[in-house]
Design an enzyme around this catalytic site. Structure first.
Site: not given
Ligand code: SAH
Length: 210
Positions: A58
């Site tokens: 993000s």
């Molecule tokens: N917080 C992260 C950015 C996350 S992007 C950082 O600091 O880098 C969103 C993430 O959510 C992705 O890696 C994706 O694989 C994950 N994701 C999507 N759906 C999900 C779910 N149902 N449970 C767990 N993770 C999930």
């Protein structure tokens, strides 16, 4: 003397994020370690970056806004949905007692877990997502951060909050969302919006259907 990339990032973030504790926590986390090597020259720019597997780390300002909205004092247990690179979890770990973070994509989860261990973060637990959204067996949590967009606040996550707890989550369509802060009261849920944002979609039953 030239301003460092980190100082520039914090200057950008501080246009919207006022809490000095949040800014101090972000200063401590080496963001360049959380992005792929070819993205390192851009690691401290104030935008999201690709981390592989169609996912992103993000934007720093969004990380700051979500962390500020959590109002952490150092005593909280926090759940993050969407570990991704592990960067948001690292920022949270400086401000909370314990962080549990859940990731669906094995490759990202394994990389983030190894990096957080390598950097010495001891109060962060990285878990694989299973059929239940979140990590109900380790709950309840004082704060839940969802770093992927959803069409609505998933009810199972409200269930994993203590009464008085807060969930911070982008809610809207696949393309554009509002960053919602919702507080769980005994009989009701109070919601406020921090403004517009754009996240990658939450996957699974509580994500978008199309
Ligand atoms: N917080 C992260 C950015 C996350 S992007 C950082 O600091 O880098 C969103 C993430 O959510 C992705 O890696 C994706 O694989 C994950 N994701 C999507 N759906 C999900 C779910 N149902 N449970 C767990 N993770 C999930």
């Amino acid at each position: 003397m030239p301003i460092s990339a980190l100082d520039q990032m914090l200057a950008d973030v501080s246009r919207q994020v006022r809490d000095p504790r949040v800014l101090a926590a972000m200063r401590k986390v080496p963001r360049h370690r959380f992005v792929p090597i070819d993205q390192r020259p851009s690691a401290y720019e104030d935008h999201a970056l690709p981390i592989g597997n169609d996912q992103t780390i993000s934007q720093p300002t969004i990380v700051g806004l979500m962390t500020e909205a959590a109002h952490l004092t150092g005593e909280e247990r926090v759940l993050e949905i969407g570990t991704g690179s592990g960067y948001q979890a690292a920022v949270l770990s400086h401000l909370a007692r314990e962080v549990v973070t859940v990731e669906l994509v094995d490759e990202l989860r394994e990389r983030a877990a190894a990096l957080l261990t390598d950097l010495g973060y001891q109060n962060v637990t990285v878990l694989a997502a299973d059929h239940d959204l979140g990590a109900p067996s380790l709950g309840p949590y004082d704060v839940i951060l969802v770093t992927a967009a959803a069409p609505a606040i998933p009810p199972p996550l409200i269930e994993q909050l203590v009464i008085g707890g807060r969930i911070i989550i982008p809610v809207g369509t696949r393309w554009s969302q509002q960053l919602i802060v919702a507080t769980r009261h005994a009989e009701s849920i109070e919601e406020e919006s921090l403004g517009g944002c754009r996240f990658v979609p939450l996957l699974g039953p509580h994500g978008f259907k199309d």
